[in-house]
Design an enzyme around this catalytic site. Structure first.
Site, PDB file in Angstrom:
ATOM      1  CB  CYS A  43      80.905  36.185   0.072  1.00 59.68           C
ATOM      2  SG  CYS A  43      82.527  36.233  -0.057  1.00 59.68           S
ATOM      3  CB  CYS A  48      83.754  38.065   2.772  1.00 63.69           C
ATOM      4  SG  CYS A  48      82.527  36.914   3.055  1.00 63.69           S
ATOM      5  CE  LYS A  51      85.191  41.274   6.583  1.00 68.98           C
ATOM      6  NZ  LYS A  51      84.328  40.209   6.990  1.00 68.98           N
ATOM      7  CE1 TYR A 180      83.670  34.933  12.265  1.00 64.81           C
ATOM      8  CE2 TYR A 180      81.835  34.440  13.137  1.00 64.81           C
ATOM      9  CZ  TYR A 180      83.055  33.841  12.488  1.00 64.81           C
ATOM     10  OH  TYR A 180      83.530  32.699  12.760  1.00 64.81           O
ATOM     11  CD  GLU A 184      84.477  40.790  10.359  1.00 73.07           C
ATOM     12  OE1 GLU A 184      85.132  39.816  10.330  1.00 73.07           O
ATOM     13  OE2 GLU A 184      83.571  41.167   9.428  1.00 73.07           O
ATOM     14  CG  HIS A 439     114.129  34.648  14.234  1.00 69.16           C
ATOM     15  ND1 HIS A 439     113.637  34.830  15.278  1.00 69.16           N
ATOM     16  CD2 HIS A 439     115.636  35.156  14.318  1.00 69.16           C
ATOM     17  CE1 HIS A 439     114.119  35.926  15.847  1.00 69.16           C
ATOM     18  NE2 HIS A 439     115.282  36.068  15.400  1.00 69.16           N
ATOM     19  CD  GLU A 444     110.502  33.521  15.799  1.00 74.55           C
ATOM     20  OE1 GLU A 444     111.348  32.693  15.969  1.00 74.55           O
ATOM     21  OE2 GLU A 444     110.764  34.812  15.627  1.00 74.55           O
TER      22      GLU A 444
HETATM   23  P1  NDP Z   1      76.562  36.285  14.960  1.00 75.38           P
HETATM   24  O1  NDP Z   1      75.690  35.216  15.227  1.00 75.38           O
HETATM   25  O2  NDP Z   1      77.970  36.120  14.827  1.00 75.38           O
HETATM   26  O3  NDP Z   1      76.105  37.293  16.085  1.00 75.38           O
HETATM   27  C1  NDP Z   1      75.031  37.859  16.521  1.00 75.38           C
HETATM   28  C2  NDP Z   1      75.092  38.692  17.619  1.00 75.38           C
HETATM   29  O4  NDP Z   1      73.819  39.524  17.857  1.00 75.38           O
HETATM   30  C3  NDP Z   1      75.526  37.897  18.739  1.00 75.38           C
HETATM   31  O5  NDP Z   1      76.367  38.677  19.614  1.00 75.38           O
HETATM   32  C4  NDP Z   1      73.942  37.733  19.574  1.00 75.38           C
HETATM   33  O6  NDP Z   1      73.988  37.723  20.884  1.00 75.38           O
HETATM   34  C5  NDP Z   1      73.260  39.067  19.107  1.00 75.38           C
HETATM   35  N1  NDP Z   1      71.958  39.170  19.115  1.00 75.38           N
HETATM   36  C6  NDP Z   1      71.043  38.122  18.570  1.00 75.38           C
HETATM   37  N2  NDP Z   1      69.964  38.339  18.703  1.00 75.38           N
HETATM   38  C7  NDP Z   1      69.866  39.687  19.459  1.00 75.38           C
HETATM   39  C8  NDP Z   1      68.837  40.408  19.931  1.00 75.38           C
HETATM   40  N3  NDP Z   1      67.735  40.419  19.820  1.00 75.38           N
HETATM   41  N4  NDP Z   1      69.118  41.720  20.585  1.00 75.38           N
HETATM   42  C9  NDP Z   1      70.379  41.789  20.855  1.00 75.38           C
HETATM   43  N5  NDP Z   1      71.387  41.321  20.409  1.00 75.38           N
HETATM   44  C10 NDP Z   1      71.005  39.940  19.754  1.00 75.38           C
HETATM   45  O7  NDP Z   1      75.707  37.146  13.703  1.00 75.38           O
HETATM   46  P2  NDP Z   1      76.470  38.437  12.823  1.00 75.38           P
HETATM   47  O8  NDP Z   1      74.976  39.100  12.482  1.00 75.38           O
HETATM   48  O9  NDP Z   1      77.547  39.061  13.474  1.00 75.38           O
HETATM   49  O10 NDP Z   1      76.892  37.817  11.590  1.00 75.38           O
HETATM   50  C11 NDP Z   1      76.238  36.239  10.790  1.00 75.38           C
HETATM   51  C12 NDP Z   1      77.012  35.536  10.467  1.00 75.38           C
HETATM   52  O11 NDP Z   1      77.970  35.941   9.284  1.00 75.38           O
HETATM   53  C13 NDP Z   1      78.129  34.871  11.474  1.00 75.38           C
HETATM   54  O12 NDP Z   1      77.662  33.985  12.148  1.00 75.38           O
HETATM   55  C14 NDP Z   1      79.318  34.427  10.738  1.00 75.38           C
HETATM   56  O13 NDP Z   1      79.272  32.927  10.377  1.00 75.38           O
HETATM   57  C15 NDP Z   1      78.969  35.156   9.357  1.00 75.38           C
HETATM   58  N6  NDP Z   1      80.053  36.142   9.188  1.00 75.38           N
HETATM   59  C16 NDP Z   1      81.431  35.699   9.128  1.00 75.38           C
HETATM   60  C17 NDP Z   1      82.498  36.786   8.899  1.00 75.38           C
HETATM   61  C18 NDP Z   1      83.903  36.349   9.041  1.00 75.38           C
HETATM   62  O14 NDP Z   1      84.005  35.030   8.665  1.00 75.38           O
HETATM   63  N7  NDP Z   1      84.911  37.109   9.406  1.00 75.38           N
HETATM   64  C19 NDP Z   1      82.275  38.246   9.117  1.00 75.38           C
HETATM   65  C20 NDP Z   1      80.857  38.506   8.977  1.00 75.38           C
HETATM   66  C21 NDP Z   1      79.909  37.499   9.282  1.00 75.38           C
HETATM   67  P3  NDP Z   1      74.577  36.317  21.890  1.00 75.38           P
HETATM   68  O15 NDP Z   1      75.991  36.164  21.436  1.00 75.38           O
HETATM   69  O16 NDP Z   1      73.974  36.651  23.313  1.00 75.38           O
HETATM   70  O17 NDP Z   1      73.587  34.996  21.028  1.00 75.38           O
END
Ligand code: NDP
Length: 463
Positions: A43, A48, A51, A180, A184, A439, A444
């Protein structure tokens, strides 16, 4: 207890581990905590916090553009990537110091070393070449970006870890994933002037969110100039003689970019930790298996945060740490509550969400009312920006409980935090209706949508 060197030894100095160590030390426990890289964890060091600083940096071009409608003439702006990196690094170093000092200030001992379990009460501190013993052990080693060994040319790709330290800002980038991090970073790079393509294997980005938000964010990102390819994956990445990368995506199109960033999920950090030596069980994803109280199958060893792959969010790891303290040291067994977690995606525009999406709600409830508003935020009236804000409440028609709230637009994350309270408290739409509006604000709308936009009864939409 005194038979051991420590009452508690924590492996991993991220958000969860540091919180547990600090609070246990403040209770008068003899606490040690080992971190092999930098205190603060994902984080603070490469997640976080940096980022969000990058998000702020990437928003300035739109602020400069919007200023004109308010009478400002902004001279040609220039961006310097090394300045951003250096300032970000300084802030991260400051926070890292705070994390370490917080543990020490509470009386805990910090170790800069990899720590490996030798048995259920013994930990080897690699950098110190010695072992220590502890009554209770907490594993909070987090996770790391998943790599993609099946992708030919994956060795040319970066992950979010490297994105925070690139020597140069790329001119063009391809980001793989639709979660995410992918979303982002697509907005961050685009905002900083990088030609950005997002490649996602599914039907629509952000698979775990309300479909309305997903579609509207997708359209808005495309309008800004981010290219999004759904139903698509990269098939190979090849390095060209000029150092750039050719990425072949589904359908055969070749994208020439300077960087390819993988954001395809995160993997728990469990390898080489001595889990087998201590007899700790892991699941199919490699995550440590824990019970409802974060206890592993070995009763004096616990695990919290991303290494358990329950919900990969910083506040969840911190909450799990606090529950662990209650259970292990205050004789008050407390289960972490993973229900109804408010969350934000720092896309541009931002997403703030809590509770059930429309699609989830209609599966669980016979009749659901949807209250939905889209409008141009007031700030954009003079700026001329066409971007719309979207707000949506999902309500159970029978009990009137607000099941979910979904926002796309400026400050949506801030609003989600506050909406988390009434939705966690299971307040009803009538409670929202009798709340006075503030407001003029965008928020709101959340208390002035009196009539449902539509209902969904037994899966069928009724307008
Ligand atoms: P996520 O789980 O959010 O997303 C992973 C993405 O990668 C999905 O779209 C998934 O597709 C895709 N994917 C998985 N495997 C493959 C593959 N082999 N080939 C192609 N695409 C693939 O993970 P992130 O890495 O974005 O983030 C990890 C975690 O970190 C998040 O789950 C979140 O909890 C946390 N995070 C939170 C943030 C916040 O609170 N703002 C910011 C950043 C991270 P599909 O949808 O089809 O499964």
């Amino acid at each position: 207890m005194a038979a051991y060197d420590y009452d508690l030894f924590v492996i991993g100095g991220g958000s969860g581990g540091v919180r547990a160590a600090r609070v246990a030390a403040a209770l008068g426990k003899r606490v040690g905590i080992a971190e092999e890289y930098r205190f603060g964890g994902t984080c603070v060091i490469r997640g976080c916090v940096p980022k969000k600083l990058f998000v702020y940096a990437s928003q300035f071009p739109e602020h400069f553009e919007d200023a004109a409608g308010y009478g400002w003439t902004v001279p040609q702006a220039r961006f310097d990537w090394p300045t951003l990196i250096a300032n970000k690094d300084r802030e991260i170093a400051r926070l890292e110091g705070i994390y370490r000092n917080n543990v020490q200030g509470a009386g805990g001992e910090t170790f800069q070393t990899r720590a490996v379990l030798v048995d259920r009460h013994t930990v080897r501190l690699e950098a110190e070449g010695r072992t220590i013993t502890a009554d209770q052990i907490l594993v909070a080693t987090g996770g790391r970006p998943a790599l993609h060994p099946a992708l030919p040319g994956h060795e040319h790709c970066i992950t979010s870890n490297e994105a925070f330290h690139l020597a140069e800002l790329p001119k063009a980038i391809m980001i793989e994933g639709g979660g995410y991090i992918a979303v982002e970073f697509a907005n961050i790079f685009h905002g900083l002037g990088v030609a950005t393509t997002l490649v996602y294997r599914g039907t629509e980005i952000l698979s775990r969110f309300d479909m309305d938000l997903r579609r509207t964010l997708h359209e808005t990102m495309e309008t800004k100039g981010i290219r999004i390819l759904c139903h698509s994956i990269s098939e190979k990445v090849e390095k060209r003689p000029d150092g750039r990368l050719d990425v072949t995506v589904t359908g055969g199109e070749v994208l020439t970019v300077d960087q390819v960033m993988l954001a395809i999920g995160r993997t728990p950090n469990t390898e080489g930790l001595g889990l087998e030596a201590a007899g700790i069980e892991t699941g199919v994803t490699g995550a440590i298996e824990v019970d409802a109280y974060s206890r592993t199958n070995i009763d004096n060893i616990w695990a919290i945060g991303d290494v358990t792959n329950r919900v990969q969010l910083t506040p969840v790891a911190i909450h799990e740490a606090m529950c662990f303290i209650e259970t292990a040291f205050k004789d008050n067994p407390t289960r972490p509550d993973h229900e109804t977690i408010a969350t934000a995606v720092f896309s541009q525009p931002e997403i703030g969400t809590v509770g059930l999406s429309e699609d989830e709600a209609v599966k669980r409830f016979d009749e659901v009312e949807i209250y939905r508003a889209t409008f141009r935020p007031m700030r954009h009236t003079l700026s001329g920006r066409q971007e719309k804000m979207l707000m949506k409440l999902v309500v159970d028609a029978k009990s009137r409980k607000v099941l979910g709230a979904h926002i796309l637009g400026p400050d949506a994350g801030e609003m989600a935090q506050l909406l988390g309270i009434p939705i966690k408290a299971e307040l009803t739409k009538d409670d929202f209706d009798r709340t006075m509006a503030v407001h003029p604000t965008a928020a709101e709308e959340l208390v002035t949508m009196y009539k449902p936009t539509y209902r969904v009864k037994n899966g069928k939409r009724i307008d």
